[in-house]
Motif scaffolding. Structure first.
Motif, PDB file in Angstrom:
ATOM      1  N   CYS A 173       0.831  -1.217   0.000  1.00 53.16           N
ATOM      2  CA  CYS A 173       0.000   0.000   0.000  1.00 53.16           C
ATOM      3  C   CYS A 173       0.860   1.260   0.000  1.00 53.16           C
ATOM      4  O   CYS A 173       0.839   2.024  -0.955  1.00 53.16           O
ATOM      5  CB  CYS A 173      -0.892  -0.078   1.231  1.00 53.16           C
ATOM      6  N   GLN A 332      -1.157   4.893  -6.053  1.00 53.50           N
ATOM      7  CA  GLN A 332      -0.822   3.533  -6.498  1.00 53.50           C
ATOM      8  C   GLN A 332      -0.421   3.393  -7.967  1.00 53.50           C
ATOM      9  O   GLN A 332       0.290   2.457  -8.327  1.00 53.50           O
ATOM     10  CB  GLN A 332      -1.958   2.547  -6.188  1.00 53.50           C
ATOM     11  N   GLN A 370      -4.399   3.343   3.249  1.00 50.62           N
ATOM     12  CA  GLN A 370      -5.214   2.884   4.359  1.00 50.62           C
ATOM     13  C   GLN A 370      -5.290   3.935   5.463  1.00 50.62           C
ATOM     14  O   GLN A 370      -4.388   4.758   5.627  1.00 50.62           O
ATOM     15  CB  GLN A 370      -4.641   1.592   4.926  1.00 50.62           C
ATOM     16  N   HIS A 662     -11.350  -2.508  -0.672  1.00 48.90           N
ATOM     17  CA  HIS A 662     -10.493  -3.711  -0.669  1.00 48.90           C
ATOM     18  C   HIS A 662     -11.273  -4.999  -0.910  1.00 48.90           C
ATOM     19  O   HIS A 662     -11.957  -5.115  -1.900  1.00 48.90           O
ATOM     20  CB  HIS A 662      -9.742  -3.779   0.656  1.00 48.90           C
TER      21      HIS A 662
HETATM   22 MO   LIG Z   1      -3.662   0.510   0.219  1.00 46.68          MO
END
Ligand SMILES: [Mo]
Ligand SMILES: Nc1nc2c(c(=O)[nH]1)N[C@H]1C(S)=C(S)[C@@H](COP(=O)(O)OP(=O)(O)OC[C@H]3O[C@@H](n4cnc5c(=O)[nH]c(N)nc54)[C@H](O)[C@@H]3O)O[C@H]1N2
Ligand SMILES: Nc1nc2c(c(=O)[nH]1)N[C@H]1C(S)=C(S)[C@@H](COP(=O)(O)OP(=O)(O)OC[C@H]3O[C@@H](n4cnc5c(=O)[nH]c(N)nc54)[C@H](O)[C@@H]3O)O[C@H]1N2
Length: 818
Positions: A173, A332, A370, A662
């Motif tokens: 992550c 990401q 997160q 997720h």
């Molecule tokens: Mo993540």
């Protein structure tokens, strides 16, 4: 005003102009038939379904959660909540929650009591410590627990057991966020602030679909765009996201080519001398190498590599190079790539050469994903050492030994911490014999699931899984521990812009479920871990005493929490660290005036070679950066390890949709969210669809060298040559609590490979082919129409939520000031 916030995820606009405070808008959603008057109490917390840290209160009635309301006083969201937060709380009261510990007996998981389950874990731990030593035991945790829990776990693993095998799913992550910050600033910690959005005249998003993944941060950008003097937006993403739709320039590179693109943008910025020479001179080292390196990346060359028009690269470079206040965000699309750190570092370089750091509107956000990933890193539960201490600096290890009152050689510091992919490899080879997994679901979220399943299923590996639901991973466990979660326990966590929030317990957990903190502490007591004076290790006993201990650990470090307390965090807004005597109310930005935490004796990391990942030696670092300046690191572009080829002609990339979190253990249990995106799909461009004879809704088979997946096709604005699959769908079907086939998880297809510096796995590039299994199947792809999966060509029924998705929005009536 009530809005269907499935149909309109970002809600009502509250336009504002540069420098003005972002107006408040309070979003509230309560269960059916309830009004605000019916709520017995409101309990303070923040979002646990992304890194934004949106502050909210939980509505409680009769000891149950019945809704949520945003907190207008908070600096992060000023009252707004995104769809996952508005509806996701319903999962807490799902009848499918785990309520009793389970142990495996004759191959089956059976319910048991806590004493029996913990005794089994303790017996295994003691046996392994005696027979194999600490390196037989590993912990794989999360970015979704609380600070107090990570610090406790870190002390147990590093201090009490002495294993180097501790990591979080943060490896998948934000490992690259941390590494990119360590490479450029020799220390983790976010330079920028969300309030930079209020001041920036250019906002650039690199591989970051903020509209879907931090939707209320995006609402802030939308409100700037709707107001006077709006910023220009630069979007770098191969898909037609909502960010791209609002961009002044949208560069859609082939996945895996970010470094070539960044080098070319820097080529233009340097070539046009859009440089702050004074800043470079005073505050950085390494510029000459960057200038030489990017000289090889004129726009024409990058255009070929990335499949982006050269003129668009020039246009983007001009916007970035002439911005007066540039805010960049990275996520990401850059981090989950083979040159992840190298690419993310180039964004830092852009800011360093332009002198754009530490002032309003001038900032970098190497985003987290997160909600509590920052704490995993700070507290050392991802292998880093607590308080951003440097594993390669003996004085830092000595500080920890003193804090924990243990001998220095109990703390492993012979090598960089073991990363998660390597831990799995040790388990595969058999040197790791026990893996304790908390708050993560690797049997869906790790790459190459066939391999992950076979590792976790081995008999010689003792697997403990601590979760709130049955998952694909609990199915492979030897012991399952039922956890209490957000709203059922107290603790703190820190968002992507260093804002710390307190999350208070609102309701009791179901059945015998226990807070993760209590589980870790119970384990420590049963193992009888002791410090040098024979006192229990760790010595604390509840969240607040853990927080107080953490404050001591953070004292004098960049992530200094010493000026905070639970009382100070209650009632008002979240507070940004560092918070200490120098910054009693927290610090908005880091590195103002070019002051870094990079001095050789103080810094968290000496950095790595970006191509090989080899650690830089302390003496090398001292020679290169004796006075602790920012470090400019250059790298050439290398092609992705698995490039498309005739038998696998597509680049497959994976990621998220707005409505799910997720592996969907929570969001699939919120009807409004689940209905908006009920099943996996695959995105394909109109040209590729035509060439392959595919139309909207056809059932496709997608194949890579690892596996196969079946999904309906969504023909949309993704760039040609690329397929996208959301990774949310494992085989556990929450709605029927039954297994489906192993053919809908994106990670059946992904590759076991990682960035050499951050060790973050590569989820964004794989070579794939498609075959049409059925055409003319009834209905379109089960993909939202409101997001990047918005259909092109076909006219489809729009994604709506209906009556149960109505949300009350109370807008600050002051509105935009002239
Ligand atoms: Mo993540
Ligand atoms: N709705 C929702 N929000 C979430 C989460 C969630 O599961 N759902 N999870 C949270 C977490 S943990 C995280 S880490 C964040 C992630 O947040 P993001 O990083 O914004 O989400 P992703 O969808 O993984 O990837 C972002 C974009 O990268 C693009 N991309 C793919 N390959 C490349 C490439 O090679 N180069 C470039 N430039 N772009 C590329 C994709 O098209 C995609 O739009 O979201 C957080 N917020
Ligand atoms: N292909 C592909 N794969 C990816 C990604 C991608 O973009 N593409 N993204 C990666 C990223 S960025 C991330 S962050 C990961 C996420 O991957 P995971 O962490 O595996 O995903 P989650 O579904 O969030 O898993 C969290 C688990 O913790 C449980 N849980 C929730 N709250 C608590 C709690 O308080 N205590 C305990 N003990 N358990 C709790 C949930 O029920 C759930 O089972 O996936 C990674 N995998």
């Amino acid at each position: 005003m009530a809005k269907d916030r499935i149909a309109e995820p970002w809600g009502t606009r509250t336009p504002y102009r540069p420098g003005q405070q972002w107006p408040a808008r309070v979003d509230m959603h309560l269960g059916e038939g309830l009004a605000a008057e019916d709520v017995e109490k409101w309990v303070q917390t923040a979002s646990i379904l992304h890194s934004n840290g949106d502050a909210l209160d939980i509505a409680v009635k009769n000891g149950r959660m019945v809704g949520v309301r945003g907190r207008a006083v908070d600096r992060v969201n000023r009252g707004r909540l995104g769809p996952k937060d508005l509806f996701g709380w319903q999962a807490n009261s799902s009848p499918e929650r785990l309520t009793r510990p389970l142990i495996r007996e004759n191959g089956e998981l059976v319910a048991t009591d806590w004493d029996t389950a913990m005794a089994r874990i303790v017996e295994h731990s003691k046996h392994l410590l005696a027979e194999h030593g600490p390196s037989a035991i590993g912990f794989y945790t999360s970015g979704q627990l609380f600070l107090e829990e990570y610090y406790t776990l870190g002390v147990i693993a590093h201090g009490a057991i002495g294993t180097n095998h501790v990591d979080g799913n943060t490896r998948l992550c934000t490992a690259t966020a941390a590494e990119a910050l360590k490479e450029s600033f020799a220390c983790d910690g976010q330079p920028g602030s969300y309030t930079d959005i209020d001041h920036a005249d250019v906002i650039a998003l690199f591989g970051h679909n903020m509209a879907e993944t931090q939707p209320m941060l995006w609402a802030r950008v939308l409100d700037r765009l709707a107001g006077a003097d709006p910023p220009a937006v630069v979007c770098v993403d191969p898909r037609a996201t909502a960010v791209a739709e609002h961009a002044t320039v949208h560069l859609a590179p082939l996945p895996g080519t970010n470094v070539a693109l960044m080098n070319s943008l820097l080529h233009e910025v340097i070539g046009n001398d859009w440089i702050d020479h004074g800043y470079l001179e005073r505050h950085t080292v390494g510029f000459d190498e960057l200038r030489d390196r990017v000289a090889g990346y004129p726009p024409g060359k990058a255009a070929e590599i990335c499949g982006v028009p050269a003129d668009e690269i020039r246009r983007a470079a001009r916007i970035l190079g002439t911005a007066d206040a540039l805010l960049s965000t990275v996520l990401q699309g850059f981090y989950q790539s083979h040159q992840a750190t190298a690419a993310a570092v180039q964004v830092n370089n852009l800011h360093l050469i332009r002198g754009m750091l530490g002032e309003p509107g001038r900032g970098v956000l190497q985003m987290n994903g997160q909600p509590t990933a920052q704490n995993t890193r700070e507290c050392g539960a991802d292998g880093d050492l607590a308080g951003f201490r440097n594993w390669n600096n003996d004085a830092h290890i000595a500080e920890l030994a003193q804090l924990w009152n243990i001998d220095i050689d109990r703390i492993p510091h012979y090598a960089p911490p073991t990363h998660a992919m390597q831990m799995l490899r040790y388990a595969e080879q058999g040197s790791l014999r026990m893996l304790w997994i908390s708050a993560t679901n690797p049997a869906v979220s790790m790459p190459e699931l066939g391999r992950i399943r076979s590792i976790l299923a081995q008999r010689r590996l003792f697997v403990v899984v601590q979760d709130i639901f049955h998952t694909e991973t609990t199915a492979l466990a030897d012991v399952v521990l039922p956890a209490a979660t957000w709203g059922e326990k107290t603790g703190t966590f820190t968002n992507a812009d260093r804002t710390v929030h307190l999350s208070d317990k609102a309701i009791d957990p179901p059945g015998e479920a226990r807070a993760d903190l209590d589980i870790f502490l119970d384990y420590a007591r049963r193992m009888d871990f002791r410090d040098r004076d024979g006192e229990p290790l760790p010595p604390w006993h509840d969240p607040e005493s853990a927080f107080e201990a953490w404050k001591k650990c953070s004292a004098g470090r960049p992530c200094d929490y010493t000026g905070m307390s639970y009382d100070k965090l209650r009632g008002g807004s979240g507070i940004q660290w560092p918070c200490n005597s120098e910054h009693p109310d927290g610090a908005e930005r880091l590195y103002t005036g070019g002051e870094f935490s990079a001095a050789p004796d103080y810094c968290e990391a000496y950095g790595k070679d970006l191509i090989t990942g080899a650690p830089v030696e302390p003496t090398e670092y001292r020679a290169m950066n004796p006075s602790g300046k920012a470090i400019i690191r250059a790298t050439g572009y290398l092609p992705p390890h698995e490039a498309p080829r005739p038998d696998y002609p597509f680049v497959l990339t994976t990621g998220r949709t707005l409505y799910h979190f997720h592996t969907r253990t929570k969001t699939a249990r919120a009807p409004q969210l689940q209905t908006a995106a009920p099943q996996v799909w695959v995105e394909i461009s109109p040209g590729d669809a035509r060439a392959a004879g595919v139309t909207e809704g056809d059932l496709l088979e997608i194949v890579t060298a690892r596996g196969t997946l079946r999904a309906k096709a969504r023909v949309c604005g993704i760039r040609p040559g690329v397929l996208f699959i959301p990774f949310h769908y494992g085989y556990w079907d929450a709605t029927t609590a039954a297994r489906t086939e192993h053919d809908r998880a994106a990670n059946e297809l992904t590759v076991t490979d990682w960035d050499p510096a951050s060790k973050q796995p590569i989820f964004k590039t794989a070579a794939a082919r498609v075959a049409v299994l059925a055409t003319g199947t009834p209905g379109p792809a089960p993909a939202p129409t409101t997001t990047a999966s918005r259909p092109l060509g076909a006219s489809l029924p729009p994604t709506v939520g209906g009556r149960t998705a109505l949300v009350t929005e109370t807008v600050d009536t002051v509105g935009e000031q002239p």
